[in-house]
Design an enzyme around this catalytic site. Structure first.
Site, PDB file in Angstrom:
ATOM      1  CB  THR A 433      -0.942   0.012   1.232  1.00 33.76           C
ATOM      2  OG1 THR A 433      -1.741   1.189   1.191  1.00 33.76           O
ATOM      3  CG2 THR A 433      -0.167  -0.025   2.536  1.00 33.76           C
ATOM      4  CG  HIS A 485       5.459 -11.297  16.832  1.00 37.15           C
ATOM      5  ND1 HIS A 485       6.390 -12.259  16.561  1.00 37.15           N
ATOM      6  CD2 HIS A 485       6.110 -10.339  17.550  1.00 37.15           C
ATOM      7  CE1 HIS A 485       7.560 -11.919  17.084  1.00 37.15           C
ATOM      8  NE2 HIS A 485       7.415 -10.743  17.679  1.00 37.15           N
TER       9      HIS A 485
END
Length: 514
Positions: A433, A485
């Site tokens: 993006t 994560h």
């Protein structure tokens, strides 16, 4: 013989639903595939349509009741059978409306049902966004009749032949399912029937009377009620031209145009609000329903933050080498490939190479499984008036920079025109993006599930940098990598971002694969 109305088959992840709204009452006549009741689950609102034409005789699950998959909600009896007074009245009313609508249809040849497109499995329903043609208005074959807005794309419904719309069954704003009947189309009808269609809208109002609502002592058609809410009008000041003084959409449009129905003060406001001190000047407010695309964006972004252990790492890249290369070859590139050389091509190629070196970043999480993708499909976020869409570049490792630039330009144009296909926005293993085109210097992008990472580009800003012991003004860009994560360790995320930085600061690495 009575026909059972059953709740839809819920997916495995949905245990039960709630009866949100009944659109018909016992005794009302219904047509086959007509919407009867809505079931609200924790994920979507499911529409239940009539399996057969007839009369609604029993409601076995009231609004607010909790129901299970395929539970019986009610029953439909034969429309012509001798039943209660309600059934009889409903049958008479249905016949009267049928005659009225039949008289209003444009004269012509063969009739067709105008249906919504077939939606993919990932799309449950759509909203009728706009009707481009009115009842009786002449149209040509393949001319656009209506737009259906889904949570991903806007789909066009075209005319099956030369002719005219005889009846609109799904008004603007109504929800429709895949292949639902939107209107009736007559071949050969048209321009000479405009006056007939005008009287048709007055007599049949293109709405079921069962969906009317009484406001301020006056009966409003659904389309009129929607416009009254949007423009915050005083219903008592609008003169209805429909049957029995019924207020039609055209009546509201006239009132909006001449400004004759503006509210002097909000009559529904509580007493305390009325006692508040007056504020000079106009303080206008406008309330509009959130589009399906915006609802989906909101839902997915919240879902991403709630389900992923999201973390962001930052770095900066000296864009001097890429800018020099671009300035040197932009004219030659334009002549050779008939497209401009931008920055996104370099980022897509750099990301493709980095994804090959760090397969965890190119993976996705599916429940308790990790799916490693042996290809690089990179989504590129594109901003439109309707919201953010993410079309996907397939097999970017095999694409040339010119192919990337051409495809992105095409995506951007078709996204703004609402012409992107659903298949072009499905899948993707990684997303890029670019907030820099709007002036963003730094941001934290949100992951696009089920992907596990997203790269954020930003504005190129000249800053003083230490280069070989000297201070130089260099064109710098901050890069941001948000990652899940649960799947990606901090070490891999940082090294992935450093790899992109190194490839961009020395573009020859992209050619030499080092």
């Amino acid at each position: 013989m009575a026909t059972e109305i059953k709740a839809p088959t819920f997916p495995e992840s949905v245990a039960e639903g709630t009866v949100a709204a009944w659109h018909k009452k016992p005794g009302d006549s219904v047509e086959r595939d007509e919407l009867i009741v809505e079931i609200e689950t924790d994920k979507v609102v499911l529409e239940v349509v009539a399996p057969e034409a007839g009369t609604l005789t029993d409601v076995m699950a009231e609004e607010g009741d909790t129901v299970e998959s395929e539970q019986v909600l009610g029953k439909i009896g034969e429309a012509s059978g001798a039943g209660s007074k309600k059934e009889s009245a409903a049958s008479d009313d249905s016949a009267e409306k049928a005659e009225s609508k039949e008289a209003a249809k444009p004269a012509g040849g063969k009739q067709h049902d105008v249906k919504a497109p077939s939606f993919p499995e990932s799309i449950q329903e759509g909203t009728v966004a706009t009707w481009h043609k009115k009842v009786g208005e002449a149209v040509k074959r393949d001319e656009v009749l209506a737009d259906i807005e889904t949570d991903k794309v806007v789909l066009e419904v075209v005319a099956p032949a030369d002719g005219a719309l005889a009846e609109i069954k799904a008004e603007e704003g109504s929800q429709v399912e895949s292949e639902a009947i939107l209107a009736t189309f007559v071949e050969g009808g048209g321009s000479d029937q405009a006056s007939a269609s005008s009287s048709s809208s007055a007599s049949s109002d293109a709405d079921d009377e069962g969906a009317d609502e009484k406001v301020g002592g006056k009966v409003l058609a659904p389309a009129a009620r929607k416009m009254v809410a949007e423009h915050d009008l005083d219903v008592s000041k609008i003169e209805g031209t429909g049957k029995g003084g019924r207020i039609l959409k055209e009546d509201v449009q006239k009132a909006v145009k001449d400004g004759s129905a503006k509210k002097a003060a909000k009559s529904s406001a509580p007493a305390k609000a009325a006692a508040a001190p007056a504020v000079e000047g106009e303080r206008a407010e406008k309330r509009v329903p959130m589009s399906r695309l915006r609802q989906t964006i909101a839902k997915r972004l919240v879902q991403a933050q709630q389900t992923a252990a999201m973390l962001t790492t930052y770095n900066e890249v000296d864009m001097g080498a890429v800018m020099s290369l671009r300035a040197q070859y932009k004219d030659t590139f334009l002549k050779a490939h008939d497209t401009k050389l931008g920055f996104m091509g370099f980022f897509v190629k750099a990301a493709s190479e980095a994804l090959k070196r760090f397969p965890d970043v190119n993976a996705s999480i599916d429940g308790t499984d990790i799916v490693y993708h042996g290809y690089q499909d990179i989504g590129v976020a594109v901003s439109t008036d309707r919201g953010l869409v993410v079309p996907v570049l397939r097999d970017t490792d095999n694409m040339k920079i010119a192919d990337v630039e051409k495809t992105i330009v095409d995506f951007g144009k078709r996204a703004r025109d609402g012409k992107l296909g659903i298949d072009e926005m499905q899948g993707g293993t990684f997303t890029i993006t670019n907030g820099g085109i709007f002036g963003s210097l730094m941001s934290t992008p949100i992951i696009n599930p089920p992907q596990t990472a997203i790269l954020g580009m930003h504005k190129i800003q000249e800053r003083p940098m230490a280069v070989n012991g000297k201070v130089e003004i260099r064109p710098m860009m901050y890069l941001a990598l948000s990652y899940d994560h649960r799947m990606i360790d901090g070490k891999d995320a940082v090294q992935f971002l450093v790899t992109i930085k190194e490839l961009l600061e020395d573009p020859a690495r992209l050619l030499l694969d080092v």
